[in-house]
Write a protein that holds these residues in place. Structure first.
Motif, PDB file in Angstrom:
ATOM      1  N   GLN A 194       0.972  -1.270   0.171  1.00 52.24           N
ATOM      2  CA  GLN A 194      -0.006   0.134   0.034  1.00 52.24           C
ATOM      3  C   GLN A 194       0.911   1.119  -0.140  1.00 52.24           C
ATOM      4  O   GLN A 194       1.025   2.200  -0.489  1.00 52.24           O
ATOM      5  CB  GLN A 194      -0.825   0.250   0.793  1.00 52.24           C
ATOM      6  CG  GLN A 194      -1.751   1.476   0.954  1.00 52.24           C
ATOM      7  CD  GLN A 194      -2.571   0.766   0.217  1.00 52.24           C
ATOM      8  OE1 GLN A 194      -3.035  -0.144  -0.249  1.00 52.24           O
ATOM      9  NE2 GLN A 194      -3.530   2.045  -0.018  1.00 52.24           N
ATOM     10  N   GLU A 195       2.147   0.941   0.989  1.00 51.40           N
ATOM     11  CA  GLU A 195       2.919   2.759   0.526  1.00 51.40           C
ATOM     12  C   GLU A 195       3.421   2.671  -0.757  1.00 51.40           C
ATOM     13  O   GLU A 195       3.851   3.965  -1.077  1.00 51.40           O
ATOM     14  CB  GLU A 195       4.351   2.572   2.359  1.00 51.40           C
ATOM     15  CG  GLU A 195       2.962   2.192   3.726  1.00 51.40           C
ATOM     16  CD  GLU A 195       3.475   1.514   4.533  1.00 51.40           C
ATOM     17  OE1 GLU A 195       5.030   1.521   4.154  1.00 51.40           O
ATOM     18  OE2 GLU A 195       3.697   1.598   6.175  1.00 51.40           O
ATOM     19  N   LEU A 249       3.346   1.689  -3.281  1.00 54.55           N
ATOM     20  CA  LEU A 249       1.769   1.838  -4.143  1.00 54.55           C
ATOM     21  C   LEU A 249       1.074   3.292  -4.408  1.00 54.55           C
ATOM     22  O   LEU A 249       1.314   4.327  -5.027  1.00 54.55           O
ATOM     23  CB  LEU A 249       0.455   1.288  -4.207  1.00 54.55           C
ATOM     24  CG  LEU A 249       0.372  -0.153  -4.869  1.00 54.55           C
ATOM     25  CD1 LEU A 249      -1.079  -0.336  -4.767  1.00 54.55           C
ATOM     26  CD2 LEU A 249       0.736  -0.273  -6.237  1.00 54.55           C
ATOM     27  N   GLU A 250       1.289   3.809  -2.931  1.00 55.45           N
ATOM     28  CA  GLU A 250       0.877   6.146  -2.506  1.00 55.45           C
ATOM     29  C   GLU A 250       2.546   6.278  -3.371  1.00 55.45           C
ATOM     30  O   GLU A 250       2.686   7.403  -3.949  1.00 55.45           O
ATOM     31  CB  GLU A 250       1.249   5.979  -1.193  1.00 55.45           C
ATOM     32  CG  GLU A 250      -0.544   5.464  -1.041  1.00 55.45           C
ATOM     33  CD  GLU A 250      -0.152   5.410   0.360  1.00 55.45           C
ATOM     34  OE1 GLU A 250       0.261   6.417   0.915  1.00 55.45           O
ATOM     35  OE2 GLU A 250      -1.579   5.077   1.208  1.00 55.45           O
ATOM     36  N   TYR A 302      -5.561   4.642 -15.672  1.00 55.29           N
ATOM     37  CA  TYR A 302      -5.943   3.495 -14.858  1.00 55.29           C
ATOM     38  C   TYR A 302      -6.343   2.224 -14.887  1.00 55.29           C
ATOM     39  O   TYR A 302      -5.150   1.585 -14.267  1.00 55.29           O
ATOM     40  CB  TYR A 302      -7.435   4.151 -14.890  1.00 55.29           C
ATOM     41  CG  TYR A 302      -8.196   3.095 -14.062  1.00 55.29           C
ATOM     42  CD1 TYR A 302      -8.612   3.291 -12.736  1.00 55.29           C
ATOM     43  CD2 TYR A 302      -8.978   2.531 -14.639  1.00 55.29           C
ATOM     44  CE1 TYR A 302      -9.510   2.793 -12.071  1.00 55.29           C
ATOM     45  CE2 TYR A 302     -10.142   0.976 -14.083  1.00 55.29           C
ATOM     46  CZ  TYR A 302     -10.239   1.565 -12.279  1.00 55.29           C
ATOM     47  OH  TYR A 302     -11.385   0.590 -11.689  1.00 55.29           O
ATOM     48  N   ASN A 306      -2.299   3.619  -5.919  1.00 57.39           N
ATOM     49  CA  ASN A 306      -3.439   3.508  -6.001  1.00 57.39           C
ATOM     50  C   ASN A 306      -4.763   4.391  -7.049  1.00 57.39           C
ATOM     51  O   ASN A 306      -6.212   5.361  -6.554  1.00 57.39           O
ATOM     52  CB  ASN A 306      -3.973   4.265  -5.082  1.00 57.39           C
ATOM     53  CG  ASN A 306      -3.059   3.709  -3.596  1.00 57.39           C
ATOM     54  OD1 ASN A 306      -2.467   1.966  -3.842  1.00 57.39           O
ATOM     55  ND2 ASN A 306      -2.122   3.620  -2.699  1.00 57.39           N
ATOM     56  N   GLN A 307      -4.363   5.209  -8.378  1.00 53.43           N
ATOM     57  CA  GLN A 307      -5.476   5.547  -8.489  1.00 53.43           C
ATOM     58  C   GLN A 307      -5.105   6.870  -8.485  1.00 53.43           C
ATOM     59  O   GLN A 307      -6.671   7.370  -9.174  1.00 53.43           O
ATOM     60  CB  GLN A 307      -6.365   5.304  -9.058  1.00 53.43           C
ATOM     61  CG  GLN A 307      -6.918   3.680  -9.875  1.00 53.43           C
ATOM     62  CD  GLN A 307      -6.614   2.471  -9.197  1.00 53.43           C
ATOM     63  OE1 GLN A 307      -7.276   2.623  -7.753  1.00 53.43           O
ATOM     64  NE2 GLN A 307      -6.051   1.088  -9.181  1.00 53.43           N
ATOM     65  N   GLU A 308      -4.571   8.187  -7.920  1.00 53.87           N
ATOM     66  CA  GLU A 308      -5.164   9.412  -7.250  1.00 53.87           C
ATOM     67  C   GLU A 308      -4.553  10.036  -8.286  1.00 53.87           C
ATOM     68  O   GLU A 308      -3.172   9.600  -8.095  1.00 53.87           O
ATOM     69  CB  GLU A 308      -4.393   9.173  -5.745  1.00 53.87           C
ATOM     70  CG  GLU A 308      -4.856   8.678  -4.394  1.00 53.87           C
ATOM     71  CD  GLU A 308      -4.081   8.884  -3.508  1.00 53.87           C
ATOM     72  OE1 GLU A 308      -3.318  10.207  -3.770  1.00 53.87           O
ATOM     73  OE2 GLU A 308      -4.349   8.177  -2.725  1.00 53.87           O
ATOM     74  N   SER A 314      -2.360   1.614 -13.952  1.00 53.06           N
ATOM     75  CA  SER A 314      -2.366   1.312 -12.362  1.00 53.06           C
ATOM     76  C   SER A 314      -2.784   0.369 -11.903  1.00 53.06           C
ATOM     77  O   SER A 314      -2.217  -0.346 -10.870  1.00 53.06           O
ATOM     78  CB  SER A 314      -3.110   3.224 -11.517  1.00 53.06           C
ATOM     79  OG  SER A 314      -3.645   2.916 -12.211  1.00 53.06           O
ATOM     80  N   THR A 315      -3.677   0.259 -12.406  1.00 52.40           N
ATOM     81  CA  THR A 315      -4.735  -1.141 -11.786  1.00 52.40           C
ATOM     82  C   THR A 315      -4.126  -3.051 -12.231  1.00 52.40           C
ATOM     83  O   THR A 315      -4.077  -3.887 -10.941  1.00 52.40           O
ATOM     84  CB  THR A 315      -6.501  -0.820 -12.335  1.00 52.40           C
ATOM     85  OG1 THR A 315      -6.529  -1.013 -13.659  1.00 52.40           O
ATOM     86  CG2 THR A 315      -7.377  -0.168 -11.967  1.00 52.40           C
ATOM     87  N   SER A 343      -0.674   7.757  -8.836  1.00 47.81           N
ATOM     88  CA  SER A 343       0.013   6.798  -8.514  1.00 47.81           C
ATOM     89  C   SER A 343      -0.968   5.457  -8.407  1.00 47.81           C
ATOM     90  O   SER A 343      -1.671   5.233  -9.568  1.00 47.81           O
ATOM     91  CB  SER A 343      -0.129   7.122  -6.772  1.00 47.81           C
ATOM     92  OG  SER A 343      -1.423   7.116  -6.328  1.00 47.81           O
ATOM     93  N   MET A 355      -1.441  -2.837  -9.783  1.00 46.23           N
ATOM     94  CA  MET A 355      -1.777  -3.335  -8.122  1.00 46.23           C
ATOM     95  C   MET A 355      -1.905  -4.976  -8.518  1.00 46.23           C
ATOM     96  O   MET A 355      -2.085  -5.806  -7.651  1.00 46.23           O
ATOM     97  CB  MET A 355      -3.253  -2.347  -7.625  1.00 46.23           C
ATOM     98  CG  MET A 355      -3.670  -2.886  -6.489  1.00 46.23           C
ATOM     99  SD  MET A 355      -5.109  -1.909  -6.202  1.00 46.23           S
ATOM    100  CE  MET A 355      -4.405  -0.025  -6.199  1.00 46.23           C
TER     101      MET A 355
END
Length: 116
Positions: free
Chosen positions: A37-38, A40-41, A93, A61-63, A96-97, A59, A100
């Protein structure tokens, strides 16, 4: 509903060892998920369209992070520019997915819970 003398709950010593190993593996996966998680951010993933006329950076995380628009794209008009931005967003998107999903599969590979 009490167990009779000499009866357990159906867990032999072997099953308890398997269960303990499964809990240990699950804890490792949980710790790995936190690190992921960290990671990916902090990650930056770029989507683009129009051969690089528009780039969208997100990011893991799709941010949304930023949008880069080439001066050449500005001459295309609002409708075309809007389509280019939308296409670049979709590309970012999707990338990134996929990233992930790939990382999660790596994290959980080999996780085998014993049949209880």
């Amino acid at each position: 509903m009490t167990a009779g003398k000499g009866q357990g709950f159906g867990f032999g010593l072997g099953k308890m060892k398997e269960l303990a190993a499964a809990f240990q593996k699950a804890q490792q996966v949980q710790e790995g998920a936190k690190r992921l998680q960290e990671e990916l951010e902090q990650m930056e993933i770029q989507g683009e369209s129009g051969g690089g006329l528009v780039k969208v950076i997100v990011s893991g995380n799709q941010e949304p992070r930023r949008v880069e628009i080439s001066p050449d794209a500005l001459g295309e008009g609002a409708d075309v520019l809007s389509d280019l931005i939308t296409a670049a967003m979709k590309d970012a998107y999707n990338k990134s997915t996929a990233t992930m999903r790939e990382r999660m599969e790596d994290l959980t590979s080999g996780l085998e819970l014993p049949g209880l």
